[in-house]
Design an enzyme around this catalytic site. Structure first.
Site, PDB file in Angstrom:
ATOM      1  N   GLU A 190       4.863  -5.912  -6.537  1.00  0.00           N
ATOM      2  CA  GLU A 190       4.953  -5.359  -5.172  1.00  0.00           C
ATOM      3  C   GLU A 190       5.508  -3.951  -5.332  1.00  0.00           C
ATOM      4  O   GLU A 190       6.716  -3.777  -5.531  1.00  0.00           O
ATOM      5  CB  GLU A 190       5.910  -6.209  -4.316  1.00  0.00           C
ATOM      6  CG  GLU A 190       5.435  -7.627  -4.062  1.00  0.00           C
ATOM      7  CD  GLU A 190       4.577  -7.738  -2.801  1.00  0.00           C
ATOM      8  OE1 GLU A 190       4.194  -6.700  -2.223  1.00  0.00           O
ATOM      9  OE2 GLU A 190       4.287  -8.879  -2.417  1.00  0.00           O
ATOM     10  N   CYS A 219       8.865   1.009   1.077  1.00  0.00           N
ATOM     11  CA  CYS A 219       7.553   1.152   0.437  1.00  0.00           C
ATOM     12  C   CYS A 219       6.449   1.419   1.446  1.00  0.00           C
ATOM     13  O   CYS A 219       5.467   2.085   1.130  1.00  0.00           O
ATOM     14  CB  CYS A 219       7.233  -0.102  -0.359  1.00  0.00           C
ATOM     15  SG  CYS A 219       7.340  -1.610   0.632  1.00  0.00           S
TER      16      CYS A 219
END
Ligand code: NAD
Length: 493
Positions: free
Chosen positions: A260, A294
């Site tokens: 991720e 992110c």
């Protein structure tokens, strides 16, 4: 266990292995408040020995945890959710003093975690296989889904609390045991708090283990995970640069690795968009947690008829965001995590300005608090505009485009593929553009930053692979073919 924090005290500072806290007394390192440099705790500085003990505990606990009835797993996850909810105020404070997180994002992290734990409580009841047709008479064939074993997790500091729960709860809900190595930048909120909560909830010894380490020692711990045959999967949340190192090593060990990673998340604002909504979505998407998420928006491409009005309204909203001490309820923008982060953000902004970019607002820092910054007229070869690097801070590039096709082409010019967003009054057009994005996530009429634990977060290309929510079943279980055969077999030899 020592505590140097003001209020509430951080008391959990050692490793959690096989259901017990390790004794204090070994080497430690200071855990700093990024806003004022105060030491909030002295954290145990672990190494390969602690990592090996943690893996051994998780390995020993695996058969029991994998066989635990879904009802019992459900009871434990629901209890962990209740404890997390009860400790909300304390967790919000620790997130502020350890990771510079202001109250809105800290509350978001706590609620996200509670929701995740309550959803994960039910995953033990998801189907565990399928019956398969066979061409052979008398053969009953089954694809049976099994947990992998020990899953070793790496947690980041930025969404420290909720992403550590994601790293823990997803594999555990499907019957795996877990060892995590929290980020050295926020070891309490990225893992130690979770061990406290799991211990109070009553998770069995060894099912969750946490090993903390000083800056510079991550690789030695990681090597233990990679080399151990008991570790059956690596579960990494962090940057693409670290991921390249770990994926190469995992490849040599032939271990699956869930990644991720970061993104360069563009937003397209078409001329028919609701201006006020587009501005609100951009402010939130670009500047929540100082742009250190992110999914944060890095570039907005605006169709020319709306561009000037959009930029004016965006600048006004952005300049009004209150910056400073994240422990104050009124603060929206807190500090960046460390000096390296401030230097990187400042250098990227200065490079863009030197190449001719115009500062619409921001571009100044006060200690580690970097003002939310909007840049316009940015040359395409400036690093902040290129899309090849994540500038992990509150910096947004705004560009005018002639039409949706140009916007899509420029938005896609990045090796990352995490999230994207389109603001438009025409939902059909929005959905059509959405289908053409090469990203793991795309939203129509919402920011690039949307976080719900049930939704499959995850990227493509340099943003990694693997999906969260109950889709994580694909990553954290494997299919075993099992057949039951009746009658004498017929064989070719
Ligand atoms: P990072 O890559 O520096 O660190 C992540 C983890 O890897 C930490 O636990 C760290 O200790 C460890 N690590 C670092 N170097 C290592 C090495 N050489 N060997 C072994 N382990 C090592 O990332 P970060 O700064 O903690 O987090 C920010 C990054 O994470 C950003 O790129 C952000 O976009 C990304 N991120 C992605 C998601 C997502 O869900 N896709 C969520 C949060 C953060």
């Amino acid at each position: 266990m020592t505590s140097l924090a003001a209020r509430p005290a951080i008391t959990t500072t050692t490793h959690f292995i096989n259901g017990a806290w390790s004794e204090p007394g070994g080497p430690t390192f200071p855990d700093y408040n990024p806003f004022d440099d105060q030491v909030v705790a002295e954290i145990a500085a672990g190494g390969p020995a602690e990592a090996e003990a943690a893996v051994a505990a998780a390995h020993a606990a695996f058969p029991g945890w994998a066989a635990t009835a879904p009802a019992e797993r459900q009871r434990l996850f629901l209890k962990a959710a209740d404890i997390t909810e009860r400790r909300r105020a304390e967790i919000v404070h620790i997130l502020a003093v350890e990771s510079g997180c202001s109250a809105p994002f800290a509350h978001f992290q706590v609620q996200w975690s509670v929701n995740l734990l309550r959803q994960a409580a039910n995953w033990g009841y998801l189907p565990v296989g399928e019956v398969l047709p066979s061409d052979t008479p008398g053969r009953f064939a089954m694809a049976v889904r099994k947990p992998l074993g020990v899953v070793a997790g790496f947690t980041p500091w930025n969404g420290a609390f909720n992403l550590a729960w994601r790293t823990i709860a997803l594999p555990m809900a499907f019957g795996n045991t877990v060892v995590i190595k929290p980020s050295e930048e926020a070891p309490v909120s990225a893992g130690l708090l979770h061990a406290e909560i799991a211990a109070e909830a009553g998770f069995p010894a060894g099912s969750l283990n946490v090993v903390v380490h000083a800056p510079g020692d991550a690789a030695a711990i990681s090597e233990v995970f990679m080399a151990s045959p008991a570790v059956r999967c690596i579960n990494f949340t962090g940057s693409a640069s670290t991921a390249r190192i770990l994926a190469e090593r995992a490849g040599r060990a032939l271990k699956p690795i869930v990644l991720e990673l970061g993104g360069y998340n563009p937003m397209i604002v078409l001329a028919d968009a609701d201006l006020a909504h587009a501005v609100d979505a951009t402010v939130f998407g670009a500047f929540f947690h100082q742009g250190q998420i992110c999914l944060c928006t890095r570039k907005v491409l605006v169709e020319r008829p709306l561009h000037d009005a959009f930029l004016d309204a965006l600048a006004a909203r952005t300049a009004a965001l209150s910056c400073g001490d994240p422990t104050k309820a009124s603060t929206v923008i807190g500090p960046l995590i460390n000096d390296r982060a401030v230097r990187q953000v400042a250098a990227r902004v200065e490079e863009a300005i030197a190449r001719g970019a115009r500062v619409v607002t921001g571009a100044a820092s006060h200690g580690r608090v970097y003002e939310p910054t909007i840049l316009a007229d940015v040359p395409r070869d400036a690093v902040v505009a290129l899309g090849s690097e994540e500038t992990f801070g509150p910096v947004l590039v705004v560009e005018a485009v002639e039409d949706a096709e140009e916007a899509l082409e420029r938005a896609q010019a990045t090796p990352y593929g995490l999230s994207a967003a389109i603001m438009t009054g025409d939902q059909d057009r929005g959905l059509d553009l959405a289908q053409r994005f090469d990203t793991g996530i795309v939203h129509v009429n919402a920011p690039t930053l949307v976080g719900e634990p049930s939704l499959p977060n995850g990227g493509v290309k340099d943003s990694g692979w693997g999906r969260s929510g109950h889709y994580a079943r694909e990553d954290f279980t494997e299919i075993r073919l099992t057949t039951l055969n009746h009658g004498a077999g017929r064989y070719p030899i």
